[in-house]
Enzyme design. Structure first.
Site, PDB file in Angstrom:
ATOM      1  CG  ASP A 179      -3.936  -8.742  -6.358  1.00  0.00           C
ATOM      2  OD1 ASP A 179      -3.945  -8.515  -5.159  1.00  0.00           O
ATOM      3  OD2 ASP A 179      -4.233  -8.757  -7.112  1.00  0.00           O
ATOM      4  CG  ASP A 227      -0.338   0.936  -4.042  1.00  0.00           C
ATOM      5  OD1 ASP A 227      -0.133   1.666  -2.843  1.00  0.00           O
ATOM      6  OD2 ASP A 227      -1.488   0.575  -4.563  1.00  0.00           O
ATOM      7  CB  ILE A 228      -2.804  -2.813  -6.540  1.00  0.00           C
ATOM      8  CG1 ILE A 228      -3.158  -3.901  -7.129  1.00  0.00           C
ATOM      9  CG2 ILE A 228      -3.446  -1.345  -6.336  1.00  0.00           C
ATOM     10  CD1 ILE A 228      -4.529  -4.512  -6.922  1.00  0.00           C
ATOM     11  NE  ARG A 229      -3.294   3.260  -6.447  1.00  0.00           N
ATOM     12  CZ  ARG A 229      -4.122   3.508  -5.294  1.00  0.00           C
ATOM     13  NH1 ARG A 229      -4.924   4.562  -5.136  1.00  0.00           N
ATOM     14  NH2 ARG A 229      -3.909   2.749  -4.280  1.00  0.00           N
ATOM     15  CE1 TYR A 275     -10.252  -0.060   7.293  1.00  0.00           C
ATOM     16  CE2 TYR A 275     -10.351   1.688   8.858  1.00  0.00           C
ATOM     17  CZ  TYR A 275     -10.303   1.516   8.515  1.00  0.00           C
ATOM     18  OH  TYR A 275      -8.673   2.152   8.648  1.00  0.00           O
ATOM     19  N   GLY A 284      -0.622   4.889  -0.866  1.00  0.00           N
ATOM     20  CA  GLY A 284      -1.629   5.874  -0.676  1.00  0.00           C
ATOM     21  C   GLY A 284      -1.307   6.203   0.882  1.00  0.00           C
ATOM     22  CD  GLN A 285      -4.638   9.716   4.886  1.00  0.00           C
ATOM     23  OE1 GLN A 285      -4.947   8.210   5.450  1.00  0.00           O
ATOM     24  NE2 GLN A 285      -4.371  11.092   5.782  1.00  0.00           N
ATOM     25  N   GLY A 318       0.632  -1.179   0.223  1.00  0.00           N
ATOM     26  CA  GLY A 318      -0.149  -0.032   0.215  1.00  0.00           C
ATOM     27  C   GLY A 318       0.688   0.969   0.087  1.00  0.00           C
TER      28      GLY A 318
HETATM   29  N1  SER Z   1      -9.105   6.917   8.465  1.00  0.00           N
HETATM   30  C1  SER Z   1     -10.024   6.216   8.574  1.00  0.00           C
HETATM   31  C2  SER Z   1     -11.322   5.205   8.223  1.00  0.00           C
HETATM   32  O1  SER Z   1     -12.314   7.055   8.144  1.00  0.00           O
HETATM   33  C3  SER Z   1     -10.487   5.224  10.351  1.00  0.00           C
HETATM   34  O2  SER Z   1      -9.507   3.781  10.407  1.00  0.00           O
HETATM   35  O3  SER Z   1     -12.234   5.092   7.076  1.00  0.00           O
END
Ligand code: SER
Length: 310
Positions: free
Chosen positions: A50, A36-38, A140, A13-14, A10
């Site tokens: 992946d 990353d997958i991208r 999630y 990502g952020q 990842g």
């Molecule tokens: N920042 C995350 C979300 O909002 C929380 O772990 O999904």
């Protein structure tokens, strides 16, 4: 030996996009393999991976002789509600692949972030301890709670050094988050800096725990380096730097941009936010690995604005 070769999943990502340069500074560029997958052609080390493809995960860990993994590949809360199947696949099957490959290839350390998403409407609202009622109502949250348990299981059963921590909403300016419920905070600051108004998807009084990215990176490193003999917990440390509501952020931003305006139009994400606590008890992280955040609410806002203006 740990940290000889570090795989970051990842990495686009952020968190990943900031953790990769951070770890490269600490341990050396050649020791960090971002994946990353991208794909990312700007970084010659970058590996397209992946995590739900076990053969590729096995191959990557073997080929690069990985001993440490920061497993960040995940689908966040709001995107997970839009596509629960994808959230399950990435967050559960992806983690399972990482754990299984790690056992097979004798990886020493696997760090997997968990989240405030593991809490649910039955969880107490304030100063929530690590051990509490945790009945998440999002895919999630369910996957992240299972990730904590899987980490503990792989440690107890196979001796894998699995560790993790429950991140609150993470605020950062380099890479936008991919569909979380706490993203409003970043969006609101960005719009204020652009001189625009902002329509917030959460109610103005929705209080959630938060953290600025430099503190999140510091947390990941401290947890990774923590002395095993001090750890009473493994995969479920609460961490948080401050708590805030959208209205408090709006008011703080108005100190910088007096004409900044926010309207509130809660959408499906309100229900997710309502199921999460307003504040966490992070004392175990303090006593077991010296958790020490540097940015409070005002310092975070100030630094975000300064960097976004650049
Ligand atoms: N920042 C995350 C979300 O909002 C929380 O772990 O999904």
């Amino acid at each position: 030996m740990t940290f000889e070769k570090i795989l970051v999943t990842g990495a686009g990502g952020q968190i990943g996009s900031e953790l990769v340069p951070f770890l490269s500074d600490v341990f050396g560029r050649d020791r960090v393999i971002p994946s990353d997958i991208r794909s990312n052609s700007a970084d010659s080390r970058f590996l397209k991976l992946d995590v739900t493809d076990r053969a590729s995960v096995d191959l990557a860990i073997d080929k690069y002789k990985i001993d440490t993994i920061f497993h960040l590949a995940a689908v966040l809360s709001a995107n997970g509600e839009k596509n629960p199947e994808l959230a399950y696949k990435v967050n559960i099957s992806g983690l399972y692949d990482i754990l299984e490959s790690s056992i097979k290839s004798r990886v020493k350390l696997v760090i997997t972030p968990s989240s405030i998403g593991i809490f649910g409407p039955d969880t107490p609202k304030e100063n929530v301890p690590i051990e509490t009622i945790a009945r998440p109502v999002t895919m999630y949250g369910i996957t992240k709670l299972m990730a904590e348990h899987l980490g503990n299981y792989y440690h107890a059963r196979f001796g894998l050094n699995a560790r993790g921590l429950r991140f609150p909403g993470l605020i950062s300016y380099k890479t936008p988050p991919g569909g979380g419920t706490t993203d409003y905070s970043i969006e609101m600051i960005m719009e204020a800096v652009k001189g625009k108004s902002y329509q917030c998807f959460l109610r103005e009084d929705t209080r959630l725990p938060m953290m600025y990215m430099p503190d999140a990176l510091d947390c990941l490193l401290r947890l990774a380096e923590a002395d095993e003999t001090r750890l009473k917990h493994r995969t479920d440390f609460n961490v948080s730097s401050f708590s805030m509501t959208p209205k408090q952020l709006e008011m703080e931003l108005r100190n910088y941009y007096p004409s900044f305006e926010v309207t509130y139009r809660p959408d499906f994400r309100q229900k997710i936010a309502d199921s999460w606590p307003g504040s966490l008890d992070a004392s175990a992280a303090v006593s077991e690995w010296d958790f020490h955040p540097n940015y409070d609410f005002k310092a975070t806002t100030k630094d975000m604005i300064a960097n976004l203006k650049r």
